[in-house]
Design a protein around this motif. Structure first.
Motif, PDB file in Angstrom:
ATOM      1  N   LEU A  11       0.816  -1.202   0.000  1.00  0.00           N
ATOM      2  CA  LEU A  11       0.000   0.000   0.000  1.00  0.00           C
ATOM      3  C   LEU A  11       0.856   1.261   0.000  1.00  0.00           C
ATOM      4  CD1 LEU A  11      -2.670  -1.306   2.474  1.00  0.00           C
ATOM      5  CD2 LEU A  11      -3.006  -0.835   0.051  1.00  0.00           C
ATOM      6  N   SER A  34      -7.169   6.524   1.643  1.00  0.00           N
ATOM      7  CA  SER A  34      -7.320   5.337   0.802  1.00  0.00           C
ATOM      8  C   SER A  34      -6.413   4.216   1.282  1.00  0.00           C
ATOM      9  CB  SER A  34      -6.989   5.677  -0.657  1.00  0.00           C
ATOM     10  OG  SER A  34      -7.866   6.650  -1.163  1.00  0.00           O
ATOM     11  N   GLU A  37      -7.829   2.750   4.554  1.00  0.00           N
ATOM     12  CA  GLU A  37      -9.015   1.942   4.253  1.00  0.00           C
ATOM     13  C   GLU A  37      -8.637   0.619   3.598  1.00  0.00           C
ATOM     14  OE1 GLU A  37     -13.062   2.198   1.474  1.00  0.00           O
ATOM     15  OE2 GLU A  37     -11.730   3.921   1.678  1.00  0.00           O
ATOM     16  N   ALA A  38      -7.712   0.661   2.648  1.00  0.00           N
ATOM     17  CA  ALA A  38      -7.296  -0.561   1.951  1.00  0.00           C
ATOM     18  C   ALA A  38      -6.540  -1.495   2.887  1.00  0.00           C
ATOM     19  CB  ALA A  38      -6.424  -0.210   0.756  1.00  0.00           C
ATOM     20  N   PRO A 174      -6.733  -0.576  -3.639  1.00  0.00           N
ATOM     21  CA  PRO A 174      -7.155   0.626  -2.913  1.00  0.00           C
ATOM     22  C   PRO A 174      -7.593   1.719  -3.872  1.00  0.00           C
ATOM     23  CG  PRO A 174      -4.769   0.443  -2.913  1.00  0.00           C
ATOM     24  CD  PRO A 174      -5.280  -0.834  -3.497  1.00  0.00           C
TER      25      PRO A 174
END
Length: 235
Positions: A11, A34, A37-38, A174
């Protein structure tokens, strides 16, 4: 290295790729949201995968049967091999995919395989190959010169465990990137079954895309039971 650490590496890489793809007008805060969240989603998928494997193990034990190559018949060593395989792939090919020259530079002083040894992994292409030390298996990393491609080979790897982990990591991307399954095919061979899985990550409308691919061979006699590749493609 655990799955959460692998997720963070990927990520972190993707946040940089997203900034590059979207342009400097995008706010860094939206990218950070993002990524968080991912990462939470990746942790949830990892837990679901672990539960699924545990359930299959339990079901197999209850009926008193195991199938060669099935998740239910895997040993702790096979699971460790699959995790090492994914970790090596994530910290090399996936992490440096937007700039493989940086990875080449980091590896340039490490001992490489001889030309004869590397030949079977480079498949006729010009490039370099390195043996990756690991307690859980024999792995080889390659970089192809004329292609923007990186690959990791595993001598031994349980196909179903590796496939589950690969899909768990790459089946979704993501935001604002999206994941698209490019291939999910099986080919019956004389000694087993060969499976190819691939996912394409890209921002909607972008021509530059990241392609992650896994090929497994269920044959116990295969010299290479699993192969990861990562490449940048232009469409």
């Amino acid at each position: 290295m655990n799955k959460k650490a692998v997720s963070l590496i990927l990520l972190s890489t993707l946040s940089g790729f997203t900034l590059s793809a979207c342009g400097k007008n995008d706010s860094e805060s939206s990218i950070e949201e993002s990524v968080v969240e991912a990462n939470n989603l990746a942790d949830e998928r990892s837990l679901q995968t672990s539960k699924a494997i545990a359930i299959e193990d339990k079901n197999v034990n209850e009926v008193g049967q195991t199938t060669i190559g099935s998740v239910g018949s895997t040993s702790p060593m096979q699971i460790a091999q699959a995790e090492s395989f994914l970790n090596i792939y994530s910290t090399t090919c996936a992490k440096y995919l937007p700039n493989l020259d940086e990875l080449r530079d980091k590896l340039k002083d490490l001992p490489q395989l001889t030309d004869v040894q590397a030949k079977q992994f480079l498949k006729g292409h010009s490039g370099s190959a390195w043996s990756v030390p690991d307690d859980h298996g024999t792995f080889v990393l390659t970089l192809i010169e004329e292609k923007n491609m990186c690959a990791v080979y595993a001598n031994k790897a349980n196909s179903q465990v590796v496939e589950k982990q690969f899909s768990n990591m790459f089946a979704s991307a993501p935001s604002p990137l999206t994941s698209n399954e490019r291939d999910n095919s099986k080919q019956t061979t004389i000694s087993g079954e060969r499976t190819t899985l691939s996912y394409e990550w890209a921002q909607q409308g972008a021509q530059r895309k990241m392609l992650f691919m896994l090929t497994t061979d269920s044959s116990a006699d295969a010299d290479v039971q699993a192969l990861f590749t990562a490449s940048m493609i232009q469409e």
